[in-house]
Motif scaffolding. Structure first.
Motif, PDB file in Angstrom:
ATOM      1  N   LEU A 164      -3.568 -38.970  26.109  1.00  0.00           N
ATOM      2  CA  LEU A 164      -2.787 -38.474  27.242  1.00  0.00           C
ATOM      3  C   LEU A 164      -3.368 -38.865  28.593  1.00  0.00           C
ATOM      4  N   ASP A 165      -4.690 -38.903  28.702  1.00  0.00           N
ATOM      5  CA  ASP A 165      -5.293 -39.245  29.992  1.00  0.00           C
ATOM      6  C   ASP A 165      -5.815 -40.674  30.018  1.00  0.00           C
ATOM      7  N   GLY A 166      -5.439 -41.480  29.017  1.00  0.00           N
ATOM      8  CA  GLY A 166      -5.791 -42.889  29.020  1.00  0.00           C
ATOM      9  C   GLY A 166      -7.144 -43.220  28.439  1.00  0.00           C
ATOM     10  N   ARG A 167      -7.883 -42.251  27.953  1.00  0.00           N
ATOM     11  CA  ARG A 167      -9.220 -42.516  27.419  1.00  0.00           C
ATOM     12  C   ARG A 167      -9.170 -43.134  26.020  1.00  0.00           C
ATOM     13  N   LYS A 168     -10.298 -43.750  25.636  1.00  0.00           N
ATOM     14  CA  LYS A 168     -10.485 -44.178  24.262  1.00  0.00           C
ATOM     15  C   LYS A 168     -10.772 -42.945  23.401  1.00  0.00           C
ATOM     16  N   PHE A 169     -10.639 -43.088  22.086  1.00  0.00           N
ATOM     17  CA  PHE A 169     -10.811 -41.951  21.186  1.00  0.00           C
ATOM     18  C   PHE A 169     -12.189 -41.301  21.335  1.00  0.00           C
ATOM     19  N   ASP A 170     -13.239 -42.126  21.503  1.00  0.00           N
ATOM     20  CA  ASP A 170     -14.601 -41.588  21.548  1.00  0.00           C
ATOM     21  C   ASP A 170     -15.137 -41.449  22.968  1.00  0.00           C
ATOM     22  N   GLU A 171     -14.260 -41.537  23.953  1.00  0.00           N
ATOM     23  CA  GLU A 171     -14.696 -41.503  25.347  1.00  0.00           C
ATOM     24  C   GLU A 171     -14.720 -40.077  25.885  1.00  0.00           C
ATOM     25  N   VAL A 172     -15.821 -39.734  26.543  1.00  0.00           N
ATOM     26  CA  VAL A 172     -15.979 -38.420  27.160  1.00  0.00           C
ATOM     27  C   VAL A 172     -15.542 -38.509  28.623  1.00  0.00           C
ATOM     28  N   ARG A 173     -14.893 -37.467  29.112  1.00  0.00           N
ATOM     29  CA  ARG A 173     -14.447 -37.459  30.504  1.00  0.00           C
ATOM     30  C   ARG A 173     -15.637 -37.573  31.466  1.00  0.00           C
ATOM     31  N   SER A 174     -15.350 -37.942  32.699  1.00  0.00           N
ATOM     32  CA  SER A 174     -16.417 -38.096  33.702  1.00  0.00           C
ATOM     33  C   SER A 174     -17.122 -36.757  33.913  1.00  0.00           C
ATOM     34  N   ILE A 175     -18.427 -36.833  34.116  1.00  0.00           N
ATOM     35  CA  ILE A 175     -19.262 -35.631  34.215  1.00  0.00           C
ATOM     36  C   ILE A 175     -20.071 -35.679  35.508  1.00  0.00           C
ATOM     37  N   HIS A 185     -24.440 -38.397  24.641  1.00  0.00           N
ATOM     38  CA  HIS A 185     -23.978 -38.942  25.925  1.00  0.00           C
ATOM     39  C   HIS A 185     -24.004 -37.862  27.010  1.00  0.00           C
ATOM     40  N   ILE A 186     -23.545 -36.676  26.665  1.00  0.00           N
ATOM     41  CA  ILE A 186     -23.513 -35.571  27.640  1.00  0.00           C
ATOM     42  C   ILE A 186     -24.933 -35.175  28.030  1.00  0.00           C
ATOM     43  N   LEU A 187     -25.850 -35.147  27.058  1.00  0.00           N
ATOM     44  CA  LEU A 187     -27.245 -34.806  27.357  1.00  0.00           C
ATOM     45  C   LEU A 187     -27.852 -35.779  28.370  1.00  0.00           C
ATOM     46  N   GLU A 188     -27.520 -37.058  28.248  1.00  0.00           N
ATOM     47  CA  GLU A 188     -28.030 -38.046  29.199  1.00  0.00           C
ATOM     48  C   GLU A 188     -27.518 -37.759  30.602  1.00  0.00           C
ATOM     49  N   LYS A 189     -26.254 -37.359  30.718  1.00  0.00           N
ATOM     50  CA  LYS A 189     -25.699 -37.009  32.029  1.00  0.00           C
ATOM     51  C   LYS A 189     -26.382 -35.769  32.601  1.00  0.00           C
ATOM     52  N   MET A 190     -26.692 -34.822  31.737  1.00  0.00           N
ATOM     53  CA  MET A 190     -27.375 -33.604  32.189  1.00  0.00           C
ATOM     54  C   MET A 190     -28.783 -33.924  32.689  1.00  0.00           C
ATOM     55  N   LYS A 191     -29.441 -34.865  32.034  1.00  0.00           N
ATOM     56  CA  LYS A 191     -30.808 -35.232  32.434  1.00  0.00           C
ATOM     57  C   LYS A 191     -30.841 -35.844  33.827  1.00  0.00           C
ATOM     58  N   GLU A 192     -29.737 -36.417  34.261  1.00  0.00           N
ATOM     59  CA  GLU A 192     -29.694 -36.970  35.614  1.00  0.00           C
ATOM     60  C   GLU A 192     -29.809 -35.860  36.662  1.00  0.00           C
ATOM     61  N   ALA A 193     -29.353 -34.662  36.321  1.00  0.00           N
ATOM     62  CA  ALA A 193     -29.445 -33.529  37.252  1.00  0.00           C
ATOM     63  C   ALA A 193     -30.822 -32.880  37.196  1.00  0.00           C
ATOM     64  N   ILE A 194     -31.366 -32.734  35.988  1.00  0.00           N
ATOM     65  CA  ILE A 194     -32.704 -32.163  35.808  1.00  0.00           C
ATOM     66  C   ILE A 194     -33.216 -32.616  34.443  1.00  0.00           C
ATOM     67  N   PRO A 195     -34.221 -33.467  34.406  1.00  0.00           N
ATOM     68  CA  PRO A 195     -34.657 -34.064  33.137  1.00  0.00           C
ATOM     69  C   PRO A 195     -35.385 -33.110  32.209  1.00  0.00           C
ATOM     70  N   GLU A 196     -36.029 -32.086  32.763  1.00  0.00           N
ATOM     71  CA  GLU A 196     -36.790 -31.130  31.955  1.00  0.00           C
ATOM     72  C   GLU A 196     -36.929 -29.832  32.734  1.00  0.00           C
ATOM     73  N   PRO A 197     -37.345 -28.753  32.065  1.00  0.00           N
ATOM     74  CA  PRO A 197     -37.477 -27.476  32.782  1.00  0.00           C
ATOM     75  C   PRO A 197     -38.489 -27.567  33.925  1.00  0.00           C
ATOM     76  N   ARG A 198     -38.226 -26.865  35.005  1.00  0.00           N
ATOM     77  CA  ARG A 198     -39.186 -26.813  36.114  1.00  0.00           C
ATOM     78  C   ARG A 198     -40.501 -26.216  35.610  1.00  0.00           C
ATOM     79  N   GLU A 199     -41.593 -26.642  36.233  1.00  0.00           N
ATOM     80  CA  GLU A 199     -42.908 -26.191  35.783  1.00  0.00           C
ATOM     81  C   GLU A 199     -43.121 -24.705  36.038  1.00  0.00           C
ATOM     82  N   ASP A 200     -42.455 -24.174  37.044  1.00  0.00           N
ATOM     83  CA  ASP A 200     -42.685 -22.774  37.403  1.00  0.00           C
ATOM     84  C   ASP A 200     -41.356 -22.107  37.732  1.00  0.00           C
ATOM     85  N   LEU A 201     -41.384 -20.783  37.766  1.00  0.00           N
ATOM     86  CA  LEU A 201     -40.213 -20.008  38.159  1.00  0.00           C
ATOM     87  C   LEU A 201     -39.950 -20.172  39.647  1.00  0.00           C
TER      88      LEU A 201
END
Length: 722
Positions: free
Chosen positions: A326-337, A540-556
């Motif tokens: 319906l939105d033109g994507r391929k079967f295995d394609e995830v929407r933009s994140i 694929h989604i995990l890789e996009k999430m890592k762009e925002a924050i690759p790992e937990p912050r060292e401190d609170l």
């Protein structure tokens, strides 16, 4: 009238435990009732369905209510009214498990009000009743005259020490690596829901197979029970055939090409919705023009009915034949994140996760043990330190919707997201954590957006999770040998598909999932293929999430509460609390901290919380003084508190002891007051502890070199500075 003779049958679980199904003795005025019994556990299911549908009813009005009676476990409810009240979230989740498994098995045109009530009327701690609720509901339907195309049943399958177990006990389940509820009929699996500690896709498929084999036995037992009941169970009510109107159907069929054009347009959700609405309205106007007002008024409802069927048919054919979504994507394609963390400056952790037209904002709050949520169920009371709430307001889909608290859908989505994230929390987490996910936009997969936003918020807060978690919603369209597995489905794709499942996990494996299968006889090979495609989407989604924050912050965050744990001997718990809580209240008030103490085994665990590190240190020092156990040979800086003729009483590290006149100096002391005054500081050594009284024996002279005179003997005239 005498007691009726009950009808019963039984079957064995794979481990040899016997389950009995009984009808004809209890609740006989219901259309169908069955008692399910295993050991001391008893569930009673009743089903009633109206003889006729309400006028104008356009959907199947089925309600499922599961409730555990507190008397079943010999308990009185802990609420103000001391009676069972509204269903708990736990009970709502079981209602959903039953509802989703049986709802598709009623005839399409059956619109009669139908109610299923399942009560736990006797329970035992080791038996988990949720795995028997659907069995009870299906059995009650099977012995009734209600047109139910079952039977079905549900079982829990857990992988424990590399072995798959059906309906394990509560204590066994604590060791499980995988825990899923499987629902199925004799021929087909219809639903799967559960959680895992990063299991593989192959493990999940194997668990489903094990569950289905066990369910086949349970379905056969229900069929045997129905045979014994006889005509009432075997001769179901007649269902009026679906009303047809060939003229309106032909009229709607003329819109096929227009529907296809909209479907192929790769529009956004609202544009597509408005375009389809315009086509439907055009058909209604055309019907009015061609057939007149009276005909249109009587038969106008057929337009919507045939339009929805044609739209589903056209879109499914487009996907299968032309490989177009319906939105033109391929079967295995995830929407933009796109993701963003630390969006809310005052929260202890926050994140925005947007995938296509679905958006969730997650806020995280850290609390102490006092903030834990009490869960009070019939079979036990416990406290939950990880809380996830999900909100789905009307504006997220551009609609007006009353704000009346969370419904069953919100409870179910929160449970799926919460159990998915719980698998990666640190084992030694001292905090109570609450995550709130507010859905700001929705076009499918909002529960999976909640998982992603929740994981990002945890990392933003500095919680050292074992691994980030993402989630993806998958769909399947199948006709004959043609299949299309769709990644990251839209809301419209969810409605027209033959299977939809939500899968969550880390790079290492699955942590949660929910699957509904609407197509008969789906091969396990196809399921495995769909799970593998879901894994690729998840990564694929995990890789996009890592762009925002690759790992937990060292401190609170600086403004987040800090919690420091201190282990003390349990004999000191009372001393730290004080009479009536006086001591602990004083410490909290003076240091501006929150302190919790609990006995764990043979030790006391003290948690001191504050957003100010200095306040925590002051409270810890205070508690250490109270719980300090001096050892013989230790040296302390003490302060003189009382001067007596026979010595001085001194205080150190929250303790007090007598420095006897004989231990003040190597030389004779005539008057103690000539040597010490109150408030003087003095260094002392612990030289003994009275075994009977516990009194401390202190010495000052043990720290003073013995004076020498001509190589031997003691000096004279000792003063405080000698």
């Amino acid at each position: 009238m005498g007691q009726q003779q009950p009808i019963s049958t039984s079957f064995d679980l794979p481990d040899g435990r016997t389950v009995t199904l009984e009808t004809g003795k209890l609740a006989t005025q219901a259309d169908g009732s069955v008692l399910v019994r295993m050991g001391k556990t008893m569930l009673l299911a009743m089903v009633v369905s109206s003889k006729e549908a309400r006028e104008g009813q356009s959907f199947f009005p089925l309600s499922v209510d599961y409730q555990e009676k507190f008397a079943a476990a010999g308990r009185i409810p802990g609420n103000f009214f001391r009676r069972e009240a509204k269903l708990s979230d736990y009970e709502v989740l079981i209602c959903r498990l039953v509802d989703r498994a049986i709802r598709p098995l009623f005839p399409e045109n059956y619109m009669n009000d139908t109610q299923i009530i399942i009560n736990l009327i006797s329970g035992e701690e080791e038996v988990l009743p949720d795995a028997f609720a659907a069995l009870a509901a299906s059995a009650a339907l099977s012995v009734s005259d209600i047109p139910f195309q079952g039977p079905i049943s549900e079982v829990r399958v857990a992988k424990i020490k590399d072995e798959y177990k059906v309906n394990p006990g509560r204590s066994e389940l604590e060791q499980a690596e995988l825990d899923v509820i499987v629902a199925a009929s004799l021929e087909n699996v219809v639903m799967v829901e559960g959680e895992a500690k990063e299991c593989s896709e192959q493990d999940l498929v194997e668990a489903i197979k094990v569950g289905h084999e066990a369910i086949k036995t349970q379905c056969q037992a229900q069929m045997d029970l129905a045979q014994q009941v006889g005509e009432k169970a075997l001769k179901k009510r007649e269902v009026e055939p679906v009303e047809e109107n060939e003229e309106v159907q032909a009229l709607v069929g003329q819109a096929r090409q227009k529907i296809a054009e909209v479907a192929r347009g790769a529009h956004d959700k609202h544009t597509r919705k408005e375009a389809f609405k315009a086509i439907a309205e055009e058909l209604e106007e055309k019907l009015l023009e061609e057939k007149g007002e009276e005909y249109a008024e009587e038969n106008g409802h057929f337009v919507g009915y045939y339009f929805d069927k044609l739209k589903k048919e056209v879109i499914r054919a487009m996907v299968l034949n032309d490989k177009v979504r319906l939105d033109g994507r391929k079967f295995d394609e995830v929407r933009s994140i796109w993701c963003e963390v630390d969006y809310l400056p005052s929260a202890h952790g926050s994140a925005v996760f947007t995938r296509g037209e679905t958006q969730a904002i997650a806020s995280l709050t850290l609390g102490t043990k006092l903030d834990e949520m009490m869960i009070d169920n019939a079979l036990g009371q416990y406290f939950e330190k990880f809380i996830l709430h999900y909100n789905f307001p009307g504006y997220s889909v551009g609609e007006v919707k009353p704000m009346r608290g969370p419904g069953r859908r919100e409870v179910g989505h929160a449970n799926l997201a919460g159990r998915s994230l719980r698998q990666v929390l640190p084992d030694d987490m001292p905090y109570t954590i609450r995550i709130v996910s507010d859905i700001l936009e929705s076009n499918g997969s909002s529960s999976m957006a909640t998982v992603c936003a929740g994981a990002l918020a945890l990392m933003d807060a500095g919680i050292q999770i074992k691994s980030p978690v993402s989630g993806i919603a998958m769909g399947l369209i199948a006709e004959g040998d043609r299949t299309a597995i769709l990644s990251d489905i839209l809301g419209d794709e969810d409605a027209l598909g033959d299977m939809d499942f939500k899968l969550t996990g880390t790079e290492n494996g699955i942590t949660g999932g929910q699957m509904e299968i609407k197509v008969d006889g789906m091969p396990y090979e196809l399921l495995a293929e769909a799970l593998e495609q879901a894994r690729q989407g998840r990564l694929h989604i995990l890789e996009k999430m890592k762009e925002a924050i690759p790992e937990p912050r060292e401190d609170l965050k600086p403004h987040a509460p800090r919690i420091v744990e201190l282990i003390i001997d349990k004999s000191f718990i009372g001393a730290v609390i004080g009479p009536g809580g006086k001591v602990i209240q004083e410490i909290q008030e003076e240091t501006d901290t929150t302190i919790n103490i609990e006995e764990v085994g043979d030790k006391g665990v003290v948690n001191v919380a504050s957003s100010n590190g200095e306040s925590i240190e002051r409270a810890l020092e205070w508690i250490k003084r109270i719980t300090f156990v001096p050892q013989v040979g230790d040296v302390f800086d003490a302060v003189v508190k009382t001067v007596m003729p026979y010595g001085v009483f001194v205080e150190f590290m929250g303790k007090s002891g007598l420095l006897h006149v004989s231990e003040i100096s190597h030389s004779r002391i005539e008057k103690v007051e000539d040597v010490f005054s109150e408030g003087d500081e003095v260094k002392v050594k612990l030289i003994g502890v009275d075994k009977k009284t516990g009194k401390l024996r202190l010495s000052r002279k043990a720290l003073i070199p013995r004076p020498q005179r001509n190589g031997k003997g003691e000096g004279r005239g000792d003063r405080r500075n000698d």
